[in-house]
Design an enzyme around this catalytic site. Structure first.
Site, PDB file in Angstrom:
ATOM      1  N   TYR A  27       0.846  -1.209   0.000  1.00 33.98           N
ATOM      2  CA  TYR A  27       0.000   0.000   0.000  1.00 33.98           C
ATOM      3  C   TYR A  27       0.873   1.247   0.000  1.00 33.98           C
ATOM      4  O   TYR A  27       1.669   1.465   0.888  1.00 33.98           O
ATOM      5  CB  TYR A  27      -0.975   0.012   1.187  1.00 33.98           C
ATOM      6  CG  TYR A  27      -2.034  -1.076   1.111  1.00 33.98           C
ATOM      7  CD1 TYR A  27      -2.309  -1.747  -0.084  1.00 33.98           C
ATOM      8  CD2 TYR A  27      -2.765  -1.439   2.226  1.00 33.98           C
ATOM      9  CE1 TYR A  27      -3.270  -2.737  -0.159  1.00 33.98           C
ATOM     10  CE2 TYR A  27      -3.735  -2.438   2.165  1.00 33.98           C
ATOM     11  CZ  TYR A  27      -3.976  -3.085   0.963  1.00 33.98           C
ATOM     12  OH  TYR A  27      -4.927  -4.081   0.896  1.00 33.98           O
TER      13      TYR A  27
ATOM     14  N   SER B 247     -13.061  -3.687  -0.074  1.00 34.94           N
ATOM     15  CA  SER B 247     -13.932  -2.763  -0.830  1.00 34.94           C
ATOM     16  C   SER B 247     -15.413  -2.973  -0.499  1.00 34.94           C
ATOM     17  O   SER B 247     -16.246  -3.095  -1.400  1.00 34.94           O
ATOM     18  CB  SER B 247     -13.685  -2.889  -2.343  1.00 34.94           C
ATOM     19  OG  SER B 247     -12.399  -2.443  -2.668  1.00 34.94           O
TER      20      SER B 247
ATOM     21  N   GLY C 145     -16.429   1.185  -3.144  1.00 31.67           N
ATOM     22  CA  GLY C 145     -15.784   2.444  -3.530  1.00 31.67           C
ATOM     23  C   GLY C 145     -16.728   3.638  -3.482  1.00 31.67           C
ATOM     24  O   GLY C 145     -16.471   4.659  -4.114  1.00 31.67           O
TER      25      GLY C 145
HETATM   26  N1  LIG Z   1      -7.039  -8.087  -0.108  1.00 25.06           N
HETATM   27  C1  LIG Z   1      -7.061  -7.356  -1.206  1.00 25.06           C
HETATM   28  O1  LIG Z   1      -6.733  -7.820  -2.307  1.00 25.06           O
HETATM   29  C2  LIG Z   1      -7.508  -5.928  -1.095  1.00 25.06           C
HETATM   30  C3  LIG Z   1      -7.719  -5.167  -2.257  1.00 25.06           C
HETATM   31  C4  LIG Z   1      -8.144  -3.841  -2.104  1.00 25.06           C
HETATM   32  C5  LIG Z   1      -8.358  -3.317  -0.836  1.00 25.06           C
HETATM   33  N2  LIG Z   1      -8.113  -4.074   0.283  1.00 25.06           N
HETATM   34  C6  LIG Z   1      -8.354  -3.550   1.659  1.00 25.06           C
HETATM   35  O2  LIG Z   1      -9.703  -3.132   1.716  1.00 25.06           O
HETATM   36  C7  LIG Z   1      -9.763  -1.784   2.178  1.00 25.06           C
HETATM   37  C8  LIG Z   1     -10.956  -1.106   1.581  1.00 25.06           C
HETATM   38  O3  LIG Z   1     -10.829  -1.054   0.187  1.00 25.06           O
HETATM   39  P1  LIG Z   1     -11.368   0.162  -0.681  1.00 25.06           P
HETATM   40  O4  LIG Z   1     -10.808   1.431  -0.188  1.00 25.06           O
HETATM   41  O5  LIG Z   1     -11.138  -0.225  -2.088  1.00 25.06           O
HETATM   42  O6  LIG Z   1     -12.918   0.048  -0.399  1.00 25.06           O
HETATM   43  P2  LIG Z   1     -14.195   0.796   0.098  1.00 25.06           P
HETATM   44  O7  LIG Z   1     -14.192   0.921   1.571  1.00 25.06           O
HETATM   45  O8  LIG Z   1     -15.293   0.086  -0.576  1.00 25.06           O
HETATM   46  O9  LIG Z   1     -14.123   2.237  -0.559  1.00 25.06           O
HETATM   47  C9  LIG Z   1     -13.353   3.291  -0.045  1.00 25.06           C
HETATM   48  C10 LIG Z   1     -12.918   4.142  -1.221  1.00 25.06           C
HETATM   49  O10 LIG Z   1     -14.083   4.686  -1.844  1.00 25.06           O
HETATM   50  C11 LIG Z   1     -14.087   6.095  -1.722  1.00 25.06           C
HETATM   51  N3  LIG Z   1     -15.427   6.545  -1.349  1.00 25.06           N
HETATM   52  C12 LIG Z   1     -16.287   5.930  -0.510  1.00 25.06           C
HETATM   53  N4  LIG Z   1     -17.424   6.622  -0.411  1.00 25.06           N
HETATM   54  C13 LIG Z   1     -17.281   7.709  -1.192  1.00 25.06           C
HETATM   55  C14 LIG Z   1     -18.113   8.814  -1.519  1.00 25.06           C
HETATM   56  N5  LIG Z   1     -19.339   8.919  -0.999  1.00 25.06           N
HETATM   57  N6  LIG Z   1     -17.632   9.748  -2.363  1.00 25.06           N
HETATM   58  C15 LIG Z   1     -16.386   9.643  -2.854  1.00 25.06           C
HETATM   59  N7  LIG Z   1     -15.533   8.606  -2.572  1.00 25.06           N
HETATM   60  C16 LIG Z   1     -15.987   7.657  -1.771  1.00 25.06           C
HETATM   61  C17 LIG Z   1     -13.107   6.412  -0.625  1.00 25.06           C
HETATM   62  O11 LIG Z   1     -12.593   7.703  -0.816  1.00 25.06           O
HETATM   63  P3  LIG Z   1     -12.258   8.619   0.480  1.00 25.06           P
HETATM   64  O12 LIG Z   1     -11.009   8.040   1.058  1.00 25.06           O
HETATM   65  O13 LIG Z   1     -12.082   9.975  -0.101  1.00 25.06           O
HETATM   66  O14 LIG Z   1     -13.438   8.524   1.396  1.00 25.06           O
HETATM   67  C18 LIG Z   1     -12.072   5.323  -0.794  1.00 25.06           C
HETATM   68  O15 LIG Z   1     -11.190   5.608  -1.865  1.00 25.06           O
HETATM   69  C19 LIG Z   1      -8.405  -1.190   1.811  1.00 25.06           C
HETATM   70  O16 LIG Z   1      -8.047  -0.084   2.626  1.00 25.06           O
HETATM   71  C20 LIG Z   1      -7.501  -2.365   2.046  1.00 25.06           C
HETATM   72  O17 LIG Z   1      -7.171  -2.442   3.420  1.00 25.06           O
HETATM   73  C21 LIG Z   1      -7.708  -5.369   0.153  1.00 25.06           C
END
Ligand SMILES: NC(=O)c1ccc[n+]([C@@H]2O[C@H](COP(=O)([O-])OP(=O)(O)OC[C@H]3O[C@@H](n4cnc5c(N)ncnc54)[C@H](OP(=O)(O)O)[C@@H]3O)[C@@H](O)[C@H]2O)c1
Length: 335
Positions: free
Chosen positions: A65, A234, A238
């Site tokens: 990350y 996720s 997102g």
């Molecule tokens: N194991 C794997 O292969 C894998 C892969 C990917 C991720 N992960 C883990 O899963 C966690 C979560 O993943 P994720 O960040 O992809 O998922 P998420 O929690 O589904 O989405 C968060 C993302 O969406 C954006 N977002 C959410 N609500 C929004 C809104 N109303 N308006 C604008 N943007 C919005 C956030 O931006 P803001 O930050 O601006 O709120 C952030 O970039 C990661 O931090 C990581 O730890 C694991």
């Protein structure tokens, strides 16, 4: 002396911890820059505080990350906050190499890579141990006996207290478990209203539509049988249903219609229940009997706070409500 090693089993004491996990992928500044400063550390501290403010005490990392700076800024916050390490549960992931050896990306679950990368992660996080280590993605070249031996060494040394996987199928978990002293502690997969194929795979058994489902059939059932925690990456899709403008809103077609319709339904339910849209989207996941632990990834303190109440929403969500959200996201009724 380190504490005696625990087997990599789900008997790990996550029951006393929060169900929600805070995903730290958004911390540490820009991707591609190895540098971070006080602003990035302060931002990480704010995000960690916002997560703790809604009861979260579990944090998810990966060595890739932001090229390692997500771990580094978290380590800086740990170093400046007395007693914080003892209050939180930290998970790391290793196994992906980005931008190395002339390749954009490849996977490396050799014993040497696993053990080296864990050492580097511990250095950046400024801690002696990970509460849980996940093998980030299945490496087609992995040797299960070699991985098993590396896992046992890490557990015996106290560097990690439990071991799980991410993006593994049931069959891949079982093949690895044959070489481990106990079952895997967790499997982290992409699961959300936007990636609902984990539900599709269960309902489309013996149905022609089921052949196009990407989710590895039987994986949730394997986790239920062995006690592995199912973690959702996720989980907010997102922000697709919680206010993030997406290109799809301007496009025609069934996917765009389903997305817009689901967003509308999420908004209506949130209003009717007096909760946030984030709580509805996460509550839908948490209503599933797999006891899914969402790994939320927003780095925005207000959006982190908006995730509060998801467990309550899950507990009160009726079957028709759950199916209404699922069929809206799916864009068609169940068979
Ligand atoms: N194991 C794997 O292969 C894998 C892969 C990917 C991720 N992960 C883990 O899963 C966690 C979560 O993943 P994720 O960040 O992809 O998922 P998420 O929690 O589904 O989405 C968060 C993302 O969406 C954006 N977002 C959410 N609500 C929004 C809104 N109303 N308006 C604008 N943007 C919005 C956030 O931006 P803001 O930050 O601006 O709120 C952030 O970039 C990661 O931090 C990581 O730890 C694991």
């Amino acid at each position: 002396m380190s504490e005696p090693a625990m087997p990599p089993t789900a008997a790990h004491p996550t029951a006393s911890r929060s169900r929600l996990i805070y995903g730290c992928m958004g911390l540490g500044g820009a991707w591609g820059s190895p540098h971070y400063g006080a602003a990035e550390v302060d931002h990480a501290a704010e995000a960690i505080e916002a997560a703790q403010g809604i009861g979260i005490d579990r944090f998810d990392h990966a060595d890739i990350y932001r090229g390692g700076t997500s771990e580094s800024v978290f380590g800086e916050v740990l170093a400046r906050s007395a007693g914080l390490r003892e209050r939180v549960w930290i998970q790391g992931k290793v196994g992906i190499r980005l931008g190395e050896d002339g390749l954009d990306a490849y996977y490396d679950l050799s014993a040497e890579a696993i053990e080296d990368r864990v050492r580097s992660t511990l250095g950046r996080l400024r801690t002696d141990y990970l509460d849980c280590l996940l093998l980030h993605r299945p490496d087609p070249l992995l040797d299960p006996a070699e991985v098993g031996a590396a896992v046992v060494r890490l557990l015996d040394s106290g560097a990690v207290r439990a071991v799980g996987v991410s993006n593994f199928s049931a069959a891949q978990m079982a093949a690895l478990e044959d070489h481990l002293p106990g079952p895997l502690a967790a499997n982290q997969l992409e699961l959300s209203l936007g990636r609902h194929d984990f539900v599709d795979s269960g309902i489309l058994v013996n149905h022609a539509e089921g052949t196009g489902v990407a989710f590895p059939h039987g994986t949730l059932e394997h986790c239920a049988r062995t006690g592995a925690e199912v973690q959702a990456w996720s989980p907010l899709a997102g922000g697709r249903y919680t206010g993030r403008p997406t290109a799809r809103h301007d496009q025609a077609g069934p996917h765009a219609e389903a997305e817009v319709g689901t967003g509308r339904l999420v908004g209506e339910m949130a209003q009717a229940k007096g909760v946030t849209r984030e709580a509805i989207v996460l509550g839908w996941l948490m209503r599933h009997p797999a006891r899914i632990a969402p790994v939320i990834g927003s780095a925005n303190p207000a959006r982190i706070a908006a995730c509060a109440g998801a467990e309550g929403v899950a507990a009160a969500m009726t079957r028709p409500e759950w199916y209404a959200l699922y069929t809206a996201a799916r864009g068609r009724r169940v068979p």
